[in-house]
Write a protein that holds these residues in place. Sequence first.
Motif, PDB file in Angstrom:
ATOM      1  N   ARG A 119       0.967  -1.075  -0.007  1.00 22.57           N
ATOM      2  CA  ARG A 119      -0.132   0.027  -0.134  1.00 22.57           C
ATOM      3  C   ARG A 119       0.795   1.366  -0.040  1.00 22.57           C
ATOM      4  NH1 ARG A 119      -5.355  -0.749   3.692  1.00 22.57           N
ATOM      5  NH2 ARG A 119      -6.155  -2.406   2.680  1.00 22.57           N
ATOM      6  N   VAL A 120       1.984   1.302   0.925  1.00 28.35           N
ATOM      7  CA  VAL A 120       2.849   2.267   0.910  1.00 28.35           C
ATOM      8  C   VAL A 120       3.468   2.648  -0.387  1.00 28.35           C
ATOM      9  CG1 VAL A 120       4.732   3.338   2.039  1.00 28.35           C
ATOM     10  CG2 VAL A 120       2.838   2.391   3.512  1.00 28.35           C
ATOM     11  N   HIS A 121       3.970   1.514  -0.979  1.00 31.28           N
ATOM     12  CA  HIS A 121       4.713   1.612  -2.225  1.00 31.28           C
ATOM     13  C   HIS A 121       3.784   2.109  -3.390  1.00 31.28           C
ATOM     14  CE1 HIS A 121       7.627   0.284  -5.028  1.00 31.28           C
ATOM     15  NE2 HIS A 121       6.928  -0.409  -5.903  1.00 31.28           N
ATOM     16  N   ASN A 122       2.540   1.405  -3.404  1.00 26.70           N
ATOM     17  CA  ASN A 122       1.621   1.935  -4.612  1.00 26.70           C
ATOM     18  C   ASN A 122       1.203   3.488  -4.216  1.00 26.70           C
ATOM     19  OD1 ASN A 122       1.817  -0.645  -5.808  1.00 26.70           O
ATOM     20  ND2 ASN A 122      -0.139  -1.252  -4.638  1.00 26.70           N
ATOM     21  N   ALA A 123       0.976   3.759  -3.208  1.00 26.94           N
ATOM     22  CA  ALA A 123       0.592   5.154  -2.830  1.00 26.94           C
ATOM     23  C   ALA A 123       1.797   6.089  -3.312  1.00 26.94           C
ATOM     24  CB  ALA A 123       0.341   5.542  -1.395  1.00 26.94           C
ATOM     25  N   HIS A 124       3.004   5.884  -3.103  1.00 25.56           N
ATOM     26  CA  HIS A 124       4.147   6.598  -3.524  1.00 25.56           C
ATOM     27  C   HIS A 124       4.035   6.802  -5.178  1.00 25.56           C
ATOM     28  CE1 HIS A 124       8.103   8.049  -4.176  1.00 25.56           C
ATOM     29  NE2 HIS A 124       8.541   7.245  -4.626  1.00 25.56           N
ATOM     30  N   HIS A 125       4.047   5.608  -5.761  1.00 23.64           N
ATOM     31  CA  HIS A 125       3.860   5.373  -7.349  1.00 23.64           C
ATOM     32  C   HIS A 125       2.692   6.448  -7.615  1.00 23.64           C
ATOM     33  CE1 HIS A 125       7.218   3.188  -8.246  1.00 23.64           C
ATOM     34  NE2 HIS A 125       7.058   2.483  -7.356  1.00 23.64           N
ATOM     35  N   ARG A 126       1.546   6.094  -7.026  1.00 22.26           N
ATOM     36  CA  ARG A 126       0.412   7.055  -7.644  1.00 22.26           C
ATOM     37  C   ARG A 126       0.564   8.593  -7.417  1.00 22.26           C
ATOM     38  NH1 ARG A 126      -2.486   3.125  -4.895  1.00 22.26           N
ATOM     39  NH2 ARG A 126      -2.660   4.368  -3.062  1.00 22.26           N
ATOM     40  N   THR A 127       1.459   9.079  -6.249  1.00 19.35           N
ATOM     41  CA  THR A 127       1.812  10.444  -6.119  1.00 19.35           C
ATOM     42  C   THR A 127       2.768  10.659  -7.184  1.00 19.35           C
ATOM     43  OG1 THR A 127       1.433  10.211  -3.840  1.00 19.35           O
ATOM     44  CG2 THR A 127       2.612  12.107  -4.855  1.00 19.35           C
ATOM     45  N   MET A 128       3.409  10.086  -7.683  1.00  9.89           N
ATOM     46  CA  MET A 128       4.747  10.213  -8.789  1.00  9.89           C
ATOM     47  C   MET A 128       3.953  10.279 -10.093  1.00  9.89           C
ATOM     48  SD  MET A 128       7.610  10.808  -7.256  1.00  9.89           S
ATOM     49  CE  MET A 128       8.871  10.458  -8.300  1.00  9.89           C
ATOM     50  N   ALA A 129       3.065   9.547 -10.335  1.00  8.70           N
ATOM     51  CA  ALA A 129       2.309   9.560 -11.407  1.00  8.70           C
ATOM     52  C   ALA A 129       1.513  10.815 -11.714  1.00  8.70           C
ATOM     53  CB  ALA A 129       1.212   8.269 -11.712  1.00  8.70           C
ATOM     54  N   LYS A 130       0.891  11.257 -10.521  1.00 11.27           N
ATOM     55  CA  LYS A 130       0.136  12.538 -10.515  1.00 11.27           C
ATOM     56  C   LYS A 130       0.972  13.527 -10.739  1.00 11.27           C
ATOM     57  CE  LYS A 130      -3.412  11.376  -7.085  1.00 11.27           C
ATOM     58  NZ  LYS A 130      -3.987  11.440  -5.920  1.00 11.27           N
ATOM     59  N   ILE A 131       2.280  13.590 -10.267  1.00 11.17           N
ATOM     60  CA  ILE A 131       3.156  14.693 -10.951  1.00 11.17           C
ATOM     61  C   ILE A 131       3.436  14.738 -12.195  1.00 11.17           C
ATOM     62  CG2 ILE A 131       5.650  15.624 -10.312  1.00 11.17           C
ATOM     63  CD1 ILE A 131       5.402  14.557  -7.465  1.00 11.17           C
ATOM     64  N   ASP A 132       3.610  13.641 -12.723  1.00 12.49           N
ATOM     65  CA  ASP A 132       3.922  13.450 -14.314  1.00 12.49           C
ATOM     66  C   ASP A 132       2.853  13.948 -15.256  1.00 12.49           C
ATOM     67  OD1 ASP A 132       6.478  12.444 -13.467  1.00 12.49           O
ATOM     68  OD2 ASP A 132       5.888  10.361 -13.796  1.00 12.49           O
ATOM     69  N   ALA A 133       1.495  13.495 -14.695  1.00 11.19           N
ATOM     70  CA  ALA A 133       0.342  13.906 -15.221  1.00 11.19           C
ATOM     71  C   ALA A 133       0.406  15.418 -15.350  1.00 11.19           C
ATOM     72  CB  ALA A 133      -0.878  13.197 -14.600  1.00 11.19           C
ATOM     73  N   HIS A 134       0.423  16.124 -14.267  1.00  8.43           N
ATOM     74  CA  HIS A 134       0.570  17.521 -13.856  1.00  8.43           C
ATOM     75  C   HIS A 134       1.510  18.120 -14.834  1.00  8.43           C
ATOM     76  CE1 HIS A 134      -2.746  17.970 -10.880  1.00  8.43           C
ATOM     77  NE2 HIS A 134      -1.976  17.187 -10.175  1.00  8.43           N
TER      78      HIS A 134
END
Length: 153
Positions: A102-117
């Motif tokens: 869960r922690v790992h996936n949450a980190h990757h979701r945050t990084m993906a949001k930064i890339d999307a922005h």
Amino acid sequence: MTQNIAQQLEQSYARASLRDTAKHLRNPQDWQQVRDIQVRSNQARQTERENYQQDYPARLADAREAILNERAAWHYTHPAPQSAARQDRFNKDQIERQAHLRVHNAHHRTMAKIDAHESRDLKQLMQQNQSPTSVPHFSQASDNPHHQVRRER
């Protein structure tokens, strides 16, 4: 200087993306805006990586607590399956593994949001800089109803 395939793909995608961006940007102010967007995104990525490293134990504890609360909650599904009686809902190894995921996936979701922005901001910048007199795409030009009328005559 060995690189794995993921790094090579990432670098080639970055070069192709920059070439596409270069088609739309003409003056130094536009390039400065691109650099500002990239710097802001890189800072956000670096901050997220540092927070991930520093806060990992706290994030892991929060994830464990959330998993335990989910498993301890009342479930009103009846009748219970035969295998449910034999499963341990509070297995420490399972909870630990799931918390790490869960922690790992949450980190990757945050990084993906930064890339999307970053991608969204760059696209907006390129759309703002497209010339209004640019030649329309072939498919748009061929769908012009005036051409249809002219062909019928």
